[in-house]
Design an enzyme around this catalytic site. Structure first.
Site, short mmCIF file in Angstrom:
data_model
loop_
_atom_site.label_atom_id
_atom_site.label_comp_id
_atom_site.label_asym_id
_atom_site.label_seq_id
_atom_site.Cartn_x
_atom_site.Cartn_y
_atom_site.Cartn_z
N HIS A 143 10.20 -33.55 16.78
CA HIS A 143 9.07 -34.48 16.93
C HIS A 143 9.52 -35.82 17.52
O HIS A 143 8.90 -36.35 18.44
CB HIS A 143 8.41 -34.69 15.56
CG HIS A 143 7.46 -35.84 15.50
ND1 HIS A 143 6.20 -35.80 16.05
CD2 HIS A 143 7.59 -37.08 14.96
CE1 HIS A 143 5.58 -36.97 15.84
NE2 HIS A 143 6.41 -37.75 15.19
N ARG A 152 9.44 -42.87 26.55
CA ARG A 152 10.59 -43.50 27.21
C ARG A 152 11.31 -42.58 28.20
O ARG A 152 12.30 -42.97 28.79
CB ARG A 152 11.61 -43.96 26.15
CG ARG A 152 11.19 -45.15 25.32
CD ARG A 152 12.23 -45.49 24.24
NE ARG A 152 12.44 -44.39 23.31
CZ ARG A 152 11.70 -44.18 22.21
NH1 ARG A 152 10.72 -44.99 21.91
NH2 ARG A 152 11.95 -43.16 21.42
N GLU A 212 -0.29 -35.55 10.75
CA GLU A 212 1.16 -35.34 10.88
C GLU A 212 1.60 -34.40 9.78
O GLU A 212 1.40 -34.68 8.59
CB GLU A 212 1.93 -36.66 10.82
CG GLU A 212 1.73 -37.53 12.05
CD GLU A 212 2.72 -38.69 12.17
OE1 GLU A 212 3.04 -39.07 13.30
OE2 GLU A 212 3.14 -39.22 11.13
N ASP A 246 0.22 -37.19 7.00
CA ASP A 246 0.26 -38.62 7.30
C ASP A 246 -0.73 -38.89 8.45
O ASP A 246 -0.34 -39.02 9.61
CB ASP A 246 1.69 -38.99 7.69
CG ASP A 246 1.84 -40.47 8.01
OD1 ASP A 246 1.02 -41.26 7.55
OD2 ASP A 246 2.79 -40.80 8.74
N TYR A 257 2.50 -51.27 17.31
CA TYR A 257 3.76 -50.93 16.63
C TYR A 257 4.99 -51.69 17.12
O TYR A 257 6.04 -51.65 16.46
CB TYR A 257 4.00 -49.42 16.65
CG TYR A 257 4.79 -48.89 17.81
CD1 TYR A 257 4.22 -48.76 19.06
CD2 TYR A 257 6.12 -48.54 17.66
CE1 TYR A 257 4.94 -48.28 20.13
CE2 TYR A 257 6.86 -48.06 18.73
CZ TYR A 257 6.27 -47.93 19.95
OH TYR A 257 6.99 -47.46 21.01
#
Ligand SMILES: [Ca+2]
Ligand SMILES: [Ca+2]
Ligand SMILES: [Mg+2]
Ligand SMILES: [Mg+2]
Ligand code: NI
Lengths: 433, 433
Positions: A143, A152, A212, A246, A257
């Site tokens: 994950h 990224r 999640e 989650d 974030y």
């Protein structure tokens, strides 16, 4: 090992075979005060009633502590420590065994059976622990890698620290709810158009609601502030595992974030399964986790190489129209770090964990299509919709119900399962904004 | 407004004038069970003893609730709500007033004075609240900017979200300790040489131990999960403020914090002052915070423009050899977002806050040299040492004692102060690594 046989009817395929004996908190029509129970087949054994009627007459060790079974959380029972959990579980197994040495306790005691055994469908399950602090880790490496590639690129998918420490962050304890609790679609602050040069957010009900797929571990033994838990002792500080959803607001998350991590994207609700499977029950299912190609520092190095669990995990999505689709299969083995490593790292600065604290694993994904533990991965950030019945989804819609199932083993008479954790999405409130 | 005069001796310059009446939890040589008290001058008034001896005979509103003063935390008293906090504070002020309408309650009651008034130096102060969840914000904009310049350069010092939402993250509740608790230098995982190309960490006792000068706000009124608190109601959900030292391991922080935020760098201990100053007591000191040049979204927009407090803050560092240096002066006004805005944002996704939850402001720095709320800023990441007595410091050494002082007002007979929050660094444990 052949399955333990019971005089009591345990349906084939039950998650709660004699090999399991998970603990939880229940209330019933006969008494609405929450108390400790174990699940056995499709019944709950009320341990308050069991204890009050001499159920533990042949287990002297627990007798001075029987008041723990009348409490509305597992905290006091858990605090008695793993050796006590082990003897209580073994004793209950022996009471239910076909050739039980204690037939008068329950097998031949119709009155107590009636008083203490309740069909699971008739009991209300509550949050198993009073949770002081909740920490969510990020140790499902597949994950982490998949998300890293999205944000990224493949070359920098995992940060330099990822293989040296179990990355984690403090989560929100107050909004952890038991399976079955509806989850309201939250409002939140996010960018309506993240690609635009001008970053001007709105406050509105969120669009990118996700789940999640995680495991959670409850702490039983506290450590003192200032005193790290050595890796060799860390597993004994854990009580058992649950499944954890989650819930995540991806539009909020991507806006908020940086630099301090996810906050409102995660704090509106987290759901857990209600039966806690003891570490001892999971022991036979230990397997190797994901191989770490870096040198692990001594404070995180485990003696055994089997430190995570072969837990078959499944995500089902049921739409408002009633059709159910299995959207993912995964497995508890897809972790780079074990829960004892997470605990050792968490306490490595002397942080004190307390009985009832919850550690989440982070999302657990496999490596192939159909093994993604969240929709963000499965849809590549919402770009690739998938089919559920004759509808399409990228993220969750109102009325969708998400259910995780988790089970260890293949012998239908000896499964060690978690049952399910489920939650249905309610429409957002009208806040007048 | 002239200072309220008292028949009771309140030393000039006391933080706990009649204008204040802060609440806390104390125990004494006469009774080691922690209970509710207020600070007045250099004494604590034990409200359990006061209530038990008809102290509240002229305040009928509190009478059905007097059991709250026997509890070991302020949670139950706080849960009674701001109107009740206000009448209790006003009543205690009137009991101590020179011309009290209730002279028989305490002024002429030598027996009760003896039983309920204890010199502050003789009482033990405890954690004022049982803290369920702790959230640390980052709304001291000067600090955020200075750190941003260090890490990303001036052009990108503040992230795009910074002026649109109060940036915050979930912190660790279990390790919050009252003023005076020693702080052990932690071990942690960090890069011994961050500039090296190869990123290979060690686990060792940390080198860059820092403090963070913050304010903390305690929640009194809970909100239901799924239901955001409107900005106009947010202040009423707060009980009062304390000073907060968010001890930080900078070497751990820089290695661990990408991508999920600070974790072990912050969870080994946070210290708070023990007397909680009520929102009502702070009301006269409201001032404008830092101007926000972005358009604030409606759910965060406050009617009044004075929403933060003129609290004079000071950081003193006392070395092992006994010399004390004031290393910073700052002020509670240096915040971009107010606590009500932080609370409204925290609940904006429906996150449920509970009585006793703590919100930290983030480090509060001014704009000039000598106004930095942490050593990271003051020493430019450890590059510029400063003098304490005849020693030098970049980060904290073993034996250093850090003390924050906070006070509102200049009239020496009417100060509304927080007292101090202090902590001394103990040497790291020898872990054998
Ligand atoms: Ca997660
Ligand atoms: Ca901080
Ligand atoms: Mg969550
Ligand atoms: Mg801290
Ligand atoms: Ni050391």
């Amino acid at each position: 090992m052949p399955a333990l046989r019971s005089w009591f009817t345990i349906p084939r395929g039950s998650h709660f075979s004699l090999a399991n004996i998970p603990f939880g908190i229940v209330s019933t029509a006969t008494s609405n005060s929450p108390r400790v129970a174990v699940a056995i087949g499709d019944h709950a054994l009320d341990l308050e009633a069991f204890a009050a009627n001499n159920g533990f007459s042949a287990l002297s060790a627990i007798q001075p502590h029987q008041a723990v079974f009348s409490e509305p959380s597992l905290n006091s029972f858990a605090a008695l420590g793993r050796p006590m959990h082990a003897v209580v579980r073994k004793y209950i197994q022996s009471v239910f065994a076909e050739d039980t040495p204690y037939p008068d306790v329950l097998k031949n005691n119709a009155a107590l059976q009636k008083q203490a055994l309740f069909p699971l469908k008739d009991v209300q399950k509550h949050l198993p622990f009073k949770i002081g602090d909740y920490t969510d880790f990020f140790v499902g490496m597949n994950h982490a890698y998949n998300c890293g590639v999205m944000f990224r690129g493949a070359a920098n998918a995992l940060n330099p620290n990822y293989k040296y420490l179990p990355v984690g962050y403090h989560g929100r304890a107050s909004s952890i709810v038991p399976s079955g609790t509806p989850i309201r679609r939250p409002h939140g602050q996010f960018l309506p158009n993240p690609a635009a040069d001008e970053k001007v957010p709105v406050y509105a009900h969120i669009k990118k609601l996700d789940y999640e797929l995680e495991l959670g571990a409850f702490v039983c033994k506290p450590n003192k502030m200032g005193e790290p838990v050595p890796i060799g002792q860390a597993e004994d500080n854990l009580f058992g595992l649950v499944m954890l959803n989650d819930w995540s607001a991806r539009d909020v998350q991507s806006w908020e974030y940086v630099p301090l991590g996810p906050f409102n994207a995660k704090n509106f609700g987290s759901s857990i399964s209600t039966w806690v499977v003891l570490m001892d029950a999971l022991e036979p299912f230990k397997v190797k986790g994901i191989e770490n190609d870096k040198e692990v520092l001594p404070y995180l190095k485990e003696k055994d190489d089997k430190t995570v669990y072969d837990i078959q995990l499944k995500v089902d999505l049921k739409t408002n129209s009633g059709s159910t689709t299995t959207v993912a299969n995964s497995n508890g083995r897809h972790l780079l770090w074990s829960f004892p490593q997470c605990l050792a790292h968490h306490t490595s600065t002397g942080c004190n964990l307390q009985t009832g604290d919850l550690l989440g694993s982070g999302t657990i994904s496999g490596t192939a299509a159909g093994e993604y533990g969240c929709l963000l991965e499965g849809t590549e950030g919402g770009k690739k919709p998938f089919k559920v019945g004759d509808e399409e989804r990228t993220f969750l819609q109102d009325g969708d119900e998400v259910t995780f199932t988790g089970v260890c083993g293949t012998d239908e008479e000896a499964l060690v399962g978690f049952g399910q954790v489920t939650g249905r999405i309610e429409p957002a409130l009208n806040l007048g904004y």
